[in-house]
Design an enzyme around this catalytic site. Structure first.
Site, PDB file in Angstrom:
ATOM      1  N   TRP A  54     -43.854  13.185  16.470  1.00  0.00           N
ATOM      2  CA  TRP A  54     -42.654  13.347  16.448  1.00  0.00           C
ATOM      3  C   TRP A  54     -43.018  15.251  16.943  1.00  0.00           C
ATOM      4  CZ3 TRP A  54     -37.223  13.208  17.282  1.00  0.00           C
ATOM      5  CH2 TRP A  54     -36.366  14.244  17.229  1.00  0.00           C
ATOM      6  N   GLU A 112     -14.824  13.316  12.117  1.00  0.00           N
ATOM      7  CA  GLU A 112     -15.705  12.836  12.820  1.00  0.00           C
ATOM      8  C   GLU A 112     -16.221  11.356  12.486  1.00  0.00           C
ATOM      9  OE1 GLU A 112     -19.082  13.896  14.537  1.00  0.00           O
ATOM     10  OE2 GLU A 112     -19.698  15.494  12.525  1.00  0.00           O
ATOM     11  N   LYS A 153     -24.427  10.844  20.527  1.00  0.00           N
ATOM     12  CA  LYS A 153     -25.434  12.059  19.636  1.00  0.00           C
ATOM     13  C   LYS A 153     -25.833  13.264  19.980  1.00  0.00           C
ATOM     14  CE  LYS A 153     -27.352  13.901  16.102  1.00  0.00           C
ATOM     15  NZ  LYS A 153     -26.959  14.700  15.057  1.00  0.00           N
ATOM     16  N   ARG A 212     -38.006   7.109  12.876  1.00  0.00           N
ATOM     17  CA  ARG A 212     -38.633   8.690  12.188  1.00  0.00           C
ATOM     18  C   ARG A 212     -38.668   9.050  14.241  1.00  0.00           C
ATOM     19  NH1 ARG A 212     -41.536   8.626   7.747  1.00  0.00           N
ATOM     20  NH2 ARG A 212     -42.763  11.112   8.165  1.00  0.00           N
ATOM     21  N   LYS A 239     -17.234  17.813   9.959  1.00  0.00           N
ATOM     22  CA  LYS A 239     -17.800  16.415   9.602  1.00  0.00           C
ATOM     23  C   LYS A 239     -16.749  15.120   9.207  1.00  0.00           C
ATOM     24  CE  LYS A 239     -21.275  16.897  10.050  1.00  0.00           C
ATOM     25  NZ  LYS A 239     -20.996  18.082  11.259  1.00  0.00           N
ATOM     26  N   GLU A 263     -17.165  23.810   9.988  1.00  0.00           N
ATOM     27  CA  GLU A 263     -18.150  22.743   9.702  1.00  0.00           C
ATOM     28  C   GLU A 263     -17.057  21.750   9.408  1.00  0.00           C
ATOM     29  OE1 GLU A 263     -19.899  21.805  11.750  1.00  0.00           O
ATOM     30  OE2 GLU A 263     -21.466  20.595  10.274  1.00  0.00           O
ATOM     31  N   CYS A 268     -44.101  12.660  11.837  1.00  0.00           N
ATOM     32  CA  CYS A 268     -43.766  11.406  12.674  1.00  0.00           C
ATOM     33  C   CYS A 268     -45.095  10.141  11.911  1.00  0.00           C
ATOM     34  CB  CYS A 268     -45.857  12.225  13.258  1.00  0.00           C
ATOM     35  SG  CYS A 268     -45.900  13.554  14.113  1.00  0.00           S
ATOM     36  N   ASN A 303     -49.731  13.245   9.785  1.00  0.00           N
ATOM     37  CA  ASN A 303     -48.391  14.049  10.419  1.00  0.00           C
ATOM     38  C   ASN A 303     -48.417  15.554   9.235  1.00  0.00           C
ATOM     39  OD1 ASN A 303     -45.262  14.348   9.768  1.00  0.00           O
ATOM     40  ND2 ASN A 303     -45.807  12.848   8.567  1.00  0.00           N
ATOM     41  N   GLY A 304     -48.258  16.409   9.839  1.00  0.00           N
ATOM     42  CA  GLY A 304     -47.476  17.714   9.034  1.00  0.00           C
ATOM     43  C   GLY A 304     -47.667  19.125   9.767  1.00  0.00           C
ATOM     44  N   HIS A 321       0.583  33.649   8.393  1.00  0.00           N
ATOM     45  CA  HIS A 321       1.048  33.798   9.980  1.00  0.00           C
ATOM     46  C   HIS A 321       1.305  32.457  10.770  1.00  0.00           C
ATOM     47  CE1 HIS A 321      -0.202  37.880   9.734  1.00  0.00           C
ATOM     48  NE2 HIS A 321      -1.320  37.423   9.064  1.00  0.00           N
TER      49      HIS A 321
HETATM   50  C1  AGP Z   1     -21.777  17.441  14.846  1.00  0.00           C
HETATM   51  O1  AGP Z   1     -21.810  16.756  14.066  1.00  0.00           O
HETATM   52  C2  AGP Z   1     -21.823  16.640  16.124  1.00  0.00           C
HETATM   53  N1  AGP Z   1     -21.571  14.873  16.589  1.00  0.00           N
HETATM   54  C3  AGP Z   1     -21.436  17.610  17.453  1.00  0.00           C
HETATM   55  O2  AGP Z   1     -20.512  18.059  16.793  1.00  0.00           O
HETATM   56  C4  AGP Z   1     -22.678  18.302  18.139  1.00  0.00           C
HETATM   57  O3  AGP Z   1     -23.202  18.969  17.002  1.00  0.00           O
HETATM   58  C5  AGP Z   1     -22.550  19.096  19.509  1.00  0.00           C
HETATM   59  O4  AGP Z   1     -22.655  17.651  20.523  1.00  0.00           O
HETATM   60  C6  AGP Z   1     -23.642  20.135  19.494  1.00  0.00           C
HETATM   61  O5  AGP Z   1     -24.616  19.269  19.820  1.00  0.00           O
HETATM   62  P1  AGP Z   1     -26.213  19.725  19.916  1.00  0.00           P
HETATM   63  O6  AGP Z   1     -26.666  20.924  18.002  1.00  0.00           O
HETATM   64  O7  AGP Z   1     -27.383  18.559  20.345  1.00  0.00           O
HETATM   65  O8  AGP Z   1     -26.052  20.536  21.110  1.00  0.00           O
END
Ligand code: AGP
Length: 609
Positions: free
Chosen positions: A74, A489, A604, A27, A486, A482, A2, A98-99, A505
Site C-alpha cells: 500500500w 448514509e 466507496k 489491507r 454519517k 459530517e 502493507c 511495512n512502515g 430563521h
Molecule cells: C463519506 O462517508 C462518503 N462515503 C462520501 O461522501 C465521500 O466522502 C465522497 O464521495 C468523497 O469521496 P473522496 O474523499 O474519495 O473524494
C-alpha cells in the site's frame, strides 16, 4: 498499511505465502511480490497490480524454495510499479517492509556516498542496502539489528539471506507483526488472518523487537541490545473472516478505532519542532509550493468537503489568508479566477472522485497551482496535481469515510501551519505551539473512543427515531454536517446538519419530541450562543443529545443525553467532537441492522458525475 507473510517449513513456501497474502487483501494493495531461498540463490517475483497479477506471473515464471516471504504494497513512498514492489533484493539480502522510514533523505544520501545506487523510489530499498553492507562482517540477525539502528520511523520487516539458510529474520517497531507456530513449520504475518488455518498458536511481536524464525519456532530479542526476550504464546480462536476485521464486527468500526494510528502516521515526519514548521512532502522541489500564496481554494465532495470547511477556518485563522471552499460536484469554472498567488487544493480519500478531478483539471486549464490531499498513492487526483500530501490512513474499506476524515483534518492543520509560517502569520513560538498541540491529537482521539459503549446505549434509546437535526456553529458546523452525513448514509435515517445560529430563521419550526437534535457544543468561541440555541430547542420540547467538553456542568439539566469529550483548544475541537458522532451513527446503523460497510445505493468512490 502493507501486508507481510513469511514461511519456514517443509511445505511449498510460495503457495503458502500467496494464500496468506490473499487473506490480507482487505489491507488494500497496488503491487505484490514473493521471494525464496532456492539453494544458494535468492529468487524474486514481483509486479504491479493485484495479487492475481502476481499469480499470473508465477504461472509463467515459477519459483520455489524455502523459506519464503511475500508482500502486498500500500504505497507510501514511490508510485505503484514493479521496481517499487517488494521484496527488495540487494546482494545477498532480500526483504519486505511495512512502515515509513522518516530519515529517508538522510539515509539515501549516506548510502549514495557509500557508492550505493538505487533501483527504486522506495524507502524500503535503503534498508536492504544497509543490511547488505553489514553482511560483510555480521550474521543476518546482527546485520539487520545494526541496519535498524540507523532507521528512524516505523517498520515490520521480514528478511532472507543466502548467508542464513532456513531462517527469516523479523523485526518490528509500531507496524504489526505476528508469528504462528506449528509442528515443524513457522509462519510470519502482518495480521493474524494470514496465519489462521495454518496455526492458531500466535506470538505477537512487540515494538523494538527483532527475532529469528526457523521451522522449529521463534526466538525474540530486544532492539537494540539483542537481549533475549521471554515470549508468550497466545491461542487464537477466531475464523479468518473475523480476524480480517481484527475482531471488529464491521470494517467501519475497525477504521473508527484506527484513527489514532491514522492521524499519527499522517503527522509522522512532517512536524519540525525545532523550526516550528512543517515538511509537507518528501521531495525538495515541492518546498516552493507554499511560497507566495495569497489565497487558497479547497475543492472536495462529501466528507472531504466537510474536511475542507474545517480547513478553511484553520487556514484563515493560522495563516491569515482568505480561503474559498468549492463543492466540486457543483463547480463552475467561470466563477473561479486563477491568479499567481492562488493555491488550489483537491481533497479526496480515494483520489478518484470524478467531480473533484474535473474541477481540478478546470483550474489547471486556467493555470492554477494545485496540490492534492489524498489517501491512495498514485490515484488519479494524486497524479494530476503539481504536488500531493498523502494522508497515511491506510486502506479505508468501509464506504462511510471516518479515519480518512480525521487524517484530512490533520493534513489541513499541517498545511495551515506551513502557510502561516511562510506568510509570517505564525512566528517560531506560534508554530511550535501549534505543532505541540497537534501532536496530542492521537491521544485525545483515543480518549474519545473509550466512550463507545456509552454511545451505544444512547443509540439504543434513539434508534427508532426517523428524523434528526445536527446543529453546530463555527468549526462545529462542518462537524455537525459530517455527523448528519454519517447517520443518514449508513442507517438510512433522515439527519440534517444545520447552522445552530440559523435555526431561529425557520428550521426551528421542525422541533418537536419526535425530532431529536444532536447539539455539537464543546467549549470554544461558539459555546455561549450555541448553548442558547440549545435552550430554544428545549423550550419547544425537543429532545437533545449534546456533545460537550468534559467537566461541563451547565447544560446537563437542559439535555436528555450528554456525551463528554476532552476539553481542548478550539482548533482541535473538530477532532474530538467528530468521534462520538461517528460512533453514534455506527451504533444506530448496527442496531437497525443495515449493511454498515456497504450501504444501499452507495459506492466507496464516486467515479461518475
Ligand atoms: C463519506 O462517508 C462518503 N462515503 C462520501 O461522501 C465521500 O466522502 C465522497 O464521495 C468523497 O469521496 P473522496 O474523499 O474519495 O473524494
Amino acid at each position: 498499511m502493507c501486508g507481510i507473510v513469511g514461511y519456514v517449513g517443509p511445505g511449498e513456501g510460495v503457495d503458502i505465502v500467496l494464500e496468506g497474502l490473499r487473506r490480507l487483501e482487505y489491507r488494500g494493495y497496488d503491487s505484490a511480490g514473493v521471494a525464496v531461498l532456492d539453494g544458494d540463490s535468492i529468487k524474486v517475483r514481483r509486479c504491479k497490480g493485484k495479487l492475481q497479477a502476481l499469480r499470473d506471473l508465477l504461472k509463467q515464471s515459477p519459483i520455489q524454495g524455502n523459506p519464503a516471504i511475500g508482500h502486498t504494497r500500500w504505497a507510501t513512498h514511490g508510485v505503484p510499479s514493479q521496481d517499487n514492489a517488494h521484496p527488495h533484493q540487494v546482494g545477498e539480502c532480500v526483504l519486505v517492509h511495512n512502515g515509513i522510514v522518516e530519515n529517508f533523505l538522510e539515509l539515501r544520501e549516506y548510502l549514495y556516498a557509500q557508492g550505493r545506487r538505487f533501483s527504486s523510489q522506495t524507502d524500503t530499498e535503503l534498508i536492504s542496502h544497509l543490511v547488505d553492507m553489514n553482511l560483510e562482517h555480521d550474521d543476518l540477525l546482527h546485520a539487520v539489528a545494526k541496519a535498524l539502528a540507523r532507521v528512524k520511523g516505523s517498520f515490520a520487516l521480514a528478511v532472507l539471506s543466502t548467508r542464513a539458510p532456513g531462517q527469516i529474520v523479523v523485526a518490528r517497531r509500531e507496524s504489526p507483526l505476528v508469528v504462528g507456530l506449528a509442528q515443524g513449520e513457522t509462519f510470519v504475518a502482518s495480521d493474524i488472518p494470514a496465519i489462521l488455518g495454518f496455526s492458531n498458536h500466535v506470538v505477537v511481536m512487540e515494538d523494538n523487537e527483532i527475532g529469528v524464525v526457523t521451522r522449529d519456532g521463534y526466538e525474540g530479542f530486544t532492539l537494540p541490545g539483542l537481549t533475549k526476550k521471554q515470549k508468550t504464546v497466545t491461542v487464537v480462536n477466531m475464523t479468518p473472516a473475523m480476524a480480517e476485521k481484527e475482531g471488529y464486527k464491521h470494517f467501519m468500526l475497525k477504521e473508527i478505532f484506527e484513527q489514532p494510528q491514522a492521524i499519527s502516521d499522517t503527522l509522522r515526519g512532517r512536524m519540525d519542532f525545532d523550526k516550528g514548521d512543517v515538511v509537507l512532502s518528501e521531495s525538495d522541489e515541492d518546498a516552493g509550493l507554499l511560497q507566495g500564496v495569497e489565497r487558497v481554494h479547497l475543492m472536495a465532495c462529501g466528507t472531504s468537503l466537510h474536511a475542507a470547511m474545517v480547513g478553511k477556518i484553520l487556514i484563515t485563522k493560522l495563516a491569515h489568508v482568505p480561503v474559498e471552499v468549492h463543492t466540486a460536484s457543483d463547480f463552475d469554472p467561470d466563477m473561479v479566477f486563477a491568479a499567481p498567488g492562488d493555491l488550489f487544493v483537491a481533497i479526496s480519500q480515494s483520489g478518484e472522485t470524478i467531480d473533484t478531478l474535473k474541477s481540478l483539471k478546470a483550474v489547471q486549464a486556467k493555470g492554477g497551482r494545485t496540490m492534492g490531499i489524498c489517501n491512495v498513492v498514485a490515484s488519479s487526483i494524486a497524479r494530476q496535481v503539481d504536488t500531493v500530501m498523502y494522508t497515511r490512513a491506510g486502506p479505508e474499506v468501509s464506504v462511510a469515510s471516518t479515519k480518512a476524515f480525521t487524517a484530512q483534518l490533520a493534513a489541513l492543520f499541517l498545511l495551515a501551519v506551513g502557510l502561516g509560517r511562510r506568510r509570517g502569520a505564525l512566528d517560531l513560538d506560534g508554530g511550535r505551539r501549534m505543532l505541540n498541540m497537534l501532536a496530542t491529537v492521537p491521544g485525545l482521539v483515543s480518549r474519545c473512543l473509550a466512550g463507545s459503549d456509552k454511545i451505544r446505549e444512547i443509540a439504543h434509546n434513539y434508534m427508532k427515531y426517523k428524523d434528526f437535526l445536527y446543529l453546530g456553529r463555527g468549526l462545529m458546523y462542518p462537524v455537525a454536517l459530517e455527523g448528519a452525513l454519517k447517520l443518514k448514509e449508513i442507517s438510512y435515517v433522515h439527519a440534517e446538519g444545520y447552522s445552530a445560529g440559523e435555526m431561529k430563521h425557520g428550521p426551528i419550526a421542525l422541533i418537536d419530541p419526535a425530532f431529536p437534535t444532536v447539539m455539537v457544543v464543546p467549549n470554544g468561541p461558539w459555546y455561549r450562543r450555541t448553548a442558547s440555541n440549545l435552550e430554544e430547542v428545549r423550550a419547544r420540547d425537543g429532545l437533545v443529545i449534546a456533545v460537550v467538553s468534559e467537566g461541563n456542568r451547565d447544560l446537563g439539566a437542559m439535555t436528555d443525553e450528554v456525551i463528554e469529550v476532552p476539553d481542548v483548544d478550539p482548533l482541535l475541537a473538530p477532532f474530538v467532537a467528530t468521534i462520538p458522532l461517528q460512533l453514534f451513527a455506527y451504533h444506530v446503523a448496527d442496531l437497525r441492522g443495515t449493511d454498515v460497510d456497504q450501504p444501499r445505493n452507495l459506492a466507496k468512490s464516486v467515479t461518475v458525475e
